[in-house]
Design an enzyme around this catalytic site. Structure first.
Site, PDB file in Angstrom:
ATOM      1  N   GLY A   1      -2.129   2.606  -6.844  1.00 14.17           N
ATOM      2  CA  GLY A   1      -2.963   3.527  -7.483  1.00 14.17           C
ATOM      3  C   GLY A   1      -2.271   5.070  -8.600  1.00 14.17           C
TER       4      GLY A   1
ATOM      5  N   CYS B   1      -4.857   6.933  -3.686  1.00 22.44           N
ATOM      6  CA  CYS B   1      -4.289   5.427  -3.424  1.00 22.44           C
ATOM      7  C   CYS B   1      -2.811   5.575  -3.682  1.00 22.44           C
ATOM      8  CB  CYS B   1      -4.792   4.349  -4.543  1.00 22.44           C
ATOM      9  SG  CYS B   1      -4.285   2.899  -4.449  1.00 22.44           S
TER      10      CYS B   1
ATOM     11  N   GLU C   1     -10.519   1.371  -4.841  1.00 29.55           N
ATOM     12  CA  GLU C   1      -9.355  -0.110  -3.634  1.00 29.55           C
ATOM     13  C   GLU C   1     -10.249  -1.643  -3.510  1.00 29.55           C
ATOM     14  OE1 GLU C   1      -6.248   1.289  -1.238  1.00 29.55           O
ATOM     15  OE2 GLU C   1      -6.886   3.715  -1.087  1.00 29.55           O
TER      16      GLU C   1
ATOM     17  N   HIS D   1      -3.135  -3.193 -10.649  1.00 30.73           N
ATOM     18  CA  HIS D   1      -4.172  -2.186 -11.110  1.00 30.73           C
ATOM     19  C   HIS D   1      -4.937  -1.971 -12.526  1.00 30.73           C
ATOM     20  CE1 HIS D   1      -3.065   0.126  -7.255  1.00 30.73           C
ATOM     21  NE2 HIS D   1      -1.621  -0.533  -7.809  1.00 30.73           N
TER      22      HIS D   1
ATOM     23  N   CYS E   1       0.784  -1.455  -0.101  1.00 36.83           N
ATOM     24  CA  CYS E   1       0.410  -0.117  -0.063  1.00 36.83           C
ATOM     25  C   CYS E   1       0.809   1.312  -0.037  1.00 36.83           C
ATOM     26  CB  CYS E   1      -0.525   0.145   1.763  1.00 36.83           C
ATOM     27  SG  CYS E   1      -2.065   1.555   1.368  1.00 36.83           S
TER      28      CYS E   1
END
Length: 279
Positions: free
Chosen positions: A227, A224, A215, A166, A75
Site C-alpha cells: 500500500g 501495509c 487491507e 490498491h 504482502c
C-alpha cells in the site's frame, strides 16, 4: 501434533511464520489460519506466512493466508518478515545477497541491509484498469483521479496494482477518516471484482506522506508495504509527491522509491522477531 512457529512484525503489521520448506502445500488450512490469527482465542496476527520450497529457480516460495482466511497475492511487510525469518532458519548472514521469492504476484527480491533493515525490489507498478482489476475505466486505460461514490460521498481515487489491488485517495487529514466504517465499503465496492486494499493519504510535503490503510482480508492494520508503494506511485501520477518519499504509517516509517532508471519500486523498512512457540 503441535506446529512450531515464529511471530514477526513489520511496523506493527504482524504475522505468524511457519517453516514449510518440506512441502509446497501449507501445513495449515485457511480455516485453521483464521483460528491462529484470532487475537483472543489464538496466537493473534494479521496473517500466517508459509516459507515453502522455491519454484522455477527461486530460492523459496511465499504463501500467506489473511486473518479472514483469504489468500492475497503478496504482502510487502510480510515479505520483509519472511526474509528475516529465512535468515534465522539458515543461520547465516544474507546482507550481501538477495532472496528471490516466488509469490502469486511474481518474483520478489528482498535483501537484508547492514543496518538491520530490509530493502525489497517490489517490481514495476501495474497501472492499467484490467491489471488492477477495476471497472472504473476501460481495461486498457489508467485510473487516475477518477470519482467514486462510497458511503454517500464522492472520492477522487487512483488505482495501482503492486501484484495486489490498491485504491488510493488523498485527504486533508488521515486521522479524521472513520476507517472501520468506510474501509469495508471500499473493499467490497462492485467496481473492484477482486476487492481492494484502500489507502488514505495526507500529503505533508513532496517527500513525506501520512497513510492509513484498510487491507483487503485483514481490515485496519498498522502498516501495509504494498500500500505504501502504491500510494507513492499514485502521488507521483497526481503530481503530489516526488519519486522518493518517506511514508508515515501508524506503525512507523517506510522509505519508498520509484526508480526512473528501471521503473521498479524499492521499499525499505524493518522486520522484527517477537517470539517463537508451538501451537
Amino acid at each position: 501434533m503441535a506446529i512450531e512457529f515464529t511471530k514477526y512484525h513489520g511496523l506493527g503489521n504482524d504475522f505468524i511464520l511457519i517453516d514449510n520448506r518440506s512441502s509446497l502445500t501449507p501445513v495449515l488450512t485457511p480455516e485453521k489460519a483464521v483460528q491462529w490469527c484470532d487475537r483472543h482465542f489464538g496466537i493473534g496476527a494479521d496473517g500466517v506466512i508459509f516459507a515453502l520450497p522455491g519454484q522455477n529457480g527461486t530460492d523459496y516460495t511465499m504463501r500467506i493466508f489473511n486473518s479472514d482466511g483469504s489468500e492475497p497475492e503478496m504482502c510487502g511487510n510480510g515479505i520483509r518478515c519472511l526474509a528475516v525469518f529465512l535468515t534465522d532458519l539458515e543461520g547465516i548472514s544474507r546482507t550481501k545477497d538477495k532472496y528471490h521469492i516466488h509469490t502469486l504476484a511474481g518474483v520478489i527480491a528482498p535483501q537484508l541491509t547492514d543496518d538491520g533493515q530490509v530493502k525489497v525490489d517490489m517490481g514495476e507498478p501495474r497501472l492499467l484498469a484490467e491489471e488492477i482489476p477495476t471497472t472504473l475505466s476501460p481495461g486498457e486505460f489508467q485510473v487516475i483521479n477518477q470519482p467514486l461514490e462510497v458511503a454517500g460521498k464522492t472520492w477522487d481515487v487512483t488505482c495501482v496494482s503492486m501484484g495486489n489491488p490498491h485504491c488510493i485517495t488523498f485527504v486533508e487529514d488521515v486521522a479524521a477518516i472513520n476507517l472501520e466504517s468506510i474501509g469495508p465499503q471500499f473493499e467490497n465496492h462492485p467496481v473492484f471484482p477482486k476487492k481492494t486494499n484502500t489507502e488514505f493519504i495526507e500529503i505533508v510535503n513532496r517527500n513525506y506522506l501520512k497513510m492509513r490503510v484498510w487491507e483487503r482480508g485483514a481490515g485496519i492494520t498498522l502498516a501495509c508495504g504494498t500500500g505504501a508503494c502504491a500510494s507513492l506511485v499514485a502521488g507521483v501520477l497526481n503530481d503530489k509527491c516526488d519519486r522518493t518519499a518517506t511514508i508515515e504509517l501508524p506503525g512507523g516509517l517506510l522509505e519508498i522509491e520509484w526508480s526512473e532508471v528501471d521503473n521498479r519500486i524499492y521499499m525499505t523498512g524493518p522486520a522484527e522477531r517477537v517470539f517463537t512457540g508451538k501451537y
